[in-house]
Design a protein around this motif. Sequence first.
Motif, PDB file in Angstrom:
ATOM      1  N   LEU A  13     -68.553  44.022  72.279  1.00  0.00           N
ATOM      2  CA  LEU A  13     -67.327  43.535  71.912  1.00  0.00           C
ATOM      3  C   LEU A  13     -66.083  43.929  72.525  1.00  0.00           C
ATOM      4  O   LEU A  13     -65.283  43.036  72.631  1.00  0.00           O
ATOM      5  N   GLY A  14     -66.451  45.051  72.931  1.00  0.00           N
ATOM      6  CA  GLY A  14     -65.053  45.813  73.730  1.00  0.00           C
ATOM      7  C   GLY A  14     -64.942  44.987  75.166  1.00  0.00           C
ATOM      8  O   GLY A  14     -64.007  44.657  75.445  1.00  0.00           O
ATOM      9  N   LEU A  15     -66.267  44.481  75.599  1.00  0.00           N
ATOM     10  CA  LEU A  15     -66.026  43.579  77.029  1.00  0.00           C
ATOM     11  C   LEU A  15     -65.442  42.362  76.653  1.00  0.00           C
ATOM     12  O   LEU A  15     -64.593  41.777  77.469  1.00  0.00           O
ATOM     13  N   LEU A  16     -65.609  41.657  75.636  1.00  0.00           N
ATOM     14  CA  LEU A  16     -65.001  40.362  74.925  1.00  0.00           C
ATOM     15  C   LEU A  16     -63.395  40.714  74.942  1.00  0.00           C
ATOM     16  O   LEU A  16     -62.611  39.785  75.311  1.00  0.00           O
ATOM     17  N   MET A  17     -63.308  41.921  74.326  1.00  0.00           N
ATOM     18  CA  MET A  17     -61.666  41.945  73.988  1.00  0.00           C
ATOM     19  C   MET A  17     -60.946  42.322  75.448  1.00  0.00           C
ATOM     20  O   MET A  17     -59.806  41.749  75.574  1.00  0.00           O
ATOM     21  N   VAL A  18     -61.777  43.006  76.516  1.00  0.00           N
ATOM     22  CA  VAL A  18     -61.035  43.243  77.886  1.00  0.00           C
ATOM     23  C   VAL A  18     -60.872  41.989  78.495  1.00  0.00           C
ATOM     24  O   VAL A  18     -60.233  41.608  79.187  1.00  0.00           O
ATOM     25  N   GLY A  19     -61.855  41.008  78.240  1.00  0.00           N
ATOM     26  CA  GLY A  19     -62.074  39.570  78.990  1.00  0.00           C
ATOM     27  C   GLY A  19     -60.911  38.760  78.577  1.00  0.00           C
ATOM     28  O   GLY A  19     -60.213  37.982  79.478  1.00  0.00           O
ATOM     29  N   ALA A  20     -60.695  38.813  77.229  1.00  0.00           N
ATOM     30  CA  ALA A  20     -59.603  38.049  76.909  1.00  0.00           C
ATOM     31  C   ALA A  20     -58.310  38.528  77.241  1.00  0.00           C
ATOM     32  O   ALA A  20     -57.301  37.852  77.650  1.00  0.00           O
ATOM     33  N   THR A  21     -57.948  39.925  77.455  1.00  0.00           N
ATOM     34  CA  THR A  21     -56.805  40.616  77.782  1.00  0.00           C
ATOM     35  C   THR A  21     -56.667  40.129  79.439  1.00  0.00           C
ATOM     36  O   THR A  21     -55.586  39.656  80.002  1.00  0.00           O
ATOM     37  N   LEU A  22     -57.873  40.128  80.175  1.00  0.00           N
ATOM     38  CA  LEU A  22     -57.885  39.920  81.578  1.00  0.00           C
ATOM     39  C   LEU A  22     -57.441  38.373  81.724  1.00  0.00           C
ATOM     40  O   LEU A  22     -56.629  37.765  82.758  1.00  0.00           O
ATOM     41  N   GLY A  23     -58.158  37.350  80.813  1.00  0.00           N
ATOM     42  CA  GLY A  23     -57.598  36.128  80.755  1.00  0.00           C
ATOM     43  C   GLY A  23     -56.147  35.873  80.508  1.00  0.00           C
ATOM     44  O   GLY A  23     -55.461  35.171  81.382  1.00  0.00           O
ATOM     45  N   ALA A  24     -55.543  36.756  79.715  1.00  0.00           N
ATOM     46  CA  ALA A  24     -54.239  36.521  79.362  1.00  0.00           C
ATOM     47  C   ALA A  24     -53.136  37.083  80.791  1.00  0.00           C
ATOM     48  O   ALA A  24     -52.241  36.301  80.955  1.00  0.00           O
ATOM     49  N   LEU A  25     -53.845  38.070  81.296  1.00  0.00           N
ATOM     50  CA  LEU A  25     -53.085  38.706  82.316  1.00  0.00           C
ATOM     51  C   LEU A  25     -52.942  37.472  83.378  1.00  0.00           C
ATOM     52  O   LEU A  25     -52.008  37.459  84.249  1.00  0.00           O
ATOM     53  N   GLY A  26     -54.338  36.869  83.768  1.00  0.00           N
ATOM     54  CA  GLY A  26     -54.167  35.861  84.864  1.00  0.00           C
ATOM     55  C   GLY A  26     -53.446  34.896  84.598  1.00  0.00           C
ATOM     56  O   GLY A  26     -52.562  34.216  85.510  1.00  0.00           O
ATOM     57  N   LEU A  27     -53.507  34.326  83.168  1.00  0.00           N
ATOM     58  CA  LEU A  27     -52.031  33.289  83.166  1.00  0.00           C
ATOM     59  C   LEU A  27     -50.933  33.729  83.157  1.00  0.00           C
ATOM     60  O   LEU A  27     -49.932  32.583  83.708  1.00  0.00           O
ATOM     61  N   MET A  28     -50.580  34.745  82.630  1.00  0.00           N
ATOM     62  CA  MET A  28     -49.277  35.514  82.785  1.00  0.00           C
ATOM     63  C   MET A  28     -48.951  35.676  84.164  1.00  0.00           C
ATOM     64  O   MET A  28     -47.562  35.367  84.658  1.00  0.00           O
ATOM     65  N   TRP A  29     -49.793  35.913  85.006  1.00  0.00           N
ATOM     66  CA  TRP A  29     -49.360  36.449  86.256  1.00  0.00           C
ATOM     67  C   TRP A  29     -49.121  34.985  87.030  1.00  0.00           C
ATOM     68  O   TRP A  29     -48.189  34.808  87.822  1.00  0.00           O
ATOM     69  N   ARG A  30     -49.883  33.770  86.954  1.00  0.00           N
ATOM     70  CA  ARG A  30     -49.551  32.660  87.428  1.00  0.00           C
ATOM     71  C   ARG A  30     -48.080  31.996  86.940  1.00  0.00           C
ATOM     72  O   ARG A  30     -47.513  31.467  87.786  1.00  0.00           O
ATOM     73  N   ALA A  31     -48.046  32.155  85.774  1.00  0.00           N
ATOM     74  CA  ALA A  31     -46.748  31.869  85.287  1.00  0.00           C
ATOM     75  C   ALA A  31     -45.427  32.249  85.759  1.00  0.00           C
ATOM     76  O   ALA A  31     -44.479  31.795  85.875  1.00  0.00           O
ATOM     77  N   SER A  32     -45.690  33.646  85.939  1.00  0.00           N
ATOM     78  CA  SER A  32     -44.674  34.378  86.512  1.00  0.00           C
ATOM     79  C   SER A  32     -44.229  34.082  87.874  1.00  0.00           C
ATOM     80  O   SER A  32     -43.143  34.496  88.327  1.00  0.00           O
ATOM     81  N   VAL A  33     -45.279  33.731  88.764  1.00  0.00           N
ATOM     82  CA  VAL A  33     -44.921  33.353  90.274  1.00  0.00           C
ATOM     83  C   VAL A  33     -44.671  31.949  90.348  1.00  0.00           C
ATOM     84  O   VAL A  33     -44.254  31.446  91.276  1.00  0.00           O
ATOM     85  N   ALA A  34     -45.013  31.067  89.477  1.00  0.00           N
ATOM     86  CA  ALA A  34     -44.797  29.745  89.473  1.00  0.00           C
ATOM     87  C   ALA A  34     -43.412  29.220  89.746  1.00  0.00           C
ATOM     88  O   ALA A  34     -42.554  29.767  88.887  1.00  0.00           O
ATOM     89  N   ARG A  35     -43.179  28.256  90.729  1.00  0.00           N
ATOM     90  CA  ARG A  35     -41.952  27.945  90.887  1.00  0.00           C
ATOM     91  C   ARG A  35     -41.736  26.873  89.949  1.00  0.00           C
ATOM     92  O   ARG A  35     -42.632  25.910  89.991  1.00  0.00           O
ATOM     93  N   PRO A  36     -40.417  26.474  89.548  1.00  0.00           N
ATOM     94  CA  PRO A  36     -40.317  25.200  88.790  1.00  0.00           C
ATOM     95  C   PRO A  36     -40.418  23.823  89.755  1.00  0.00           C
ATOM     96  O   PRO A  36     -39.861  23.952  90.794  1.00  0.00           O
ATOM     97  N   GLN A  37     -40.826  22.989  89.030  1.00  0.00           N
ATOM     98  CA  GLN A  37     -41.184  21.717  89.762  1.00  0.00           C
ATOM     99  C   GLN A  37     -39.702  20.844  89.803  1.00  0.00           C
ATOM    100  O   GLN A  37     -39.099  20.708  88.843  1.00  0.00           O
ATOM    101  N   SER A  38     -39.281  20.439  90.858  1.00  0.00           N
ATOM    102  CA  SER A  38     -38.197  19.701  90.926  1.00  0.00           C
ATOM    103  C   SER A  38     -38.221  18.317  90.386  1.00  0.00           C
ATOM    104  O   SER A  38     -39.039  17.741  91.093  1.00  0.00           O
ATOM    105  N   SER A  39     -37.282  17.876  89.670  1.00  0.00           N
ATOM    106  CA  SER A  39     -37.391  16.338  89.297  1.00  0.00           C
ATOM    107  C   SER A  39     -36.501  15.591  90.155  1.00  0.00           C
ATOM    108  O   SER A  39     -35.599  15.803  90.316  1.00  0.00           O
TER     109      SER A  39
END
Length: 155
Positions: free
Chosen positions: A129-155
Motif C-alpha cells: 500500500l505504501g508503494l502504491l501511494m508513493v507511486g501515485a505521488t510519483l505519477g503526479a510529480l511526472g505529470l506536473m513536471w511535464r506541465a511546468s516545462v511545456a510551452r504553449p502551442q501557438s495557434s
Amino acid sequence: MSNRLTWAAALLMLPFFLQLLGFGQTPLGGGLCGSLLEGRDLPLDQQPAGFWYALLFMLLLAGQLAYGGILLLSRLLEPTPTSQRGLARVGVYVALPLLLAFLLTRLTGLPTPGPLGWQWGERAGLDLLGLLMVGATLGALGLMWRASVARPQSS
C-alpha cells in the motif's frame, strides 16, 4: 486547464484516500501512516520512530490532498497557460517532500524525539500500500513536471 493537471490532481489526492485502507489493516499493509494508531497507550516521549514517521506522512498527505483540491478548483477560474505552468511548478514542490521523506525513512531513518532527547530512528519497512501511494505521488510529480516545462502551442 489541461488534462495533464487534472490527472495530476487526482493522483495527488489518491494517496490520502488509499491511506484509509491502511488504517483498516488490509492485507496490502498499513501504508505510510499505519503506525499512527499502534502506540495509542504510550506517552509521546515513548512513541516509536514509526509513529513519528506516520505523523509526518499524514501531514504531507493532507498537504497533497489540499493542493489537489486547489488544482481541481482552479479549473473554474480558467487559468491561462502561463498560470497553469505556475500551478504545475508549485505542485512539483508539493509532491517532492513526500518522495524525499519516503526515501529517507526507508533507507536511513530520521531523527525522532525520545525520552532522553532526539535519537536516530530505525528504518521503516516497505508494504504494498505504501508503494502504491508513493507511486501515485510519483505519477503526479511526472505529470506536473511535464506541465511546468511545456510551452504553449501557438495557434
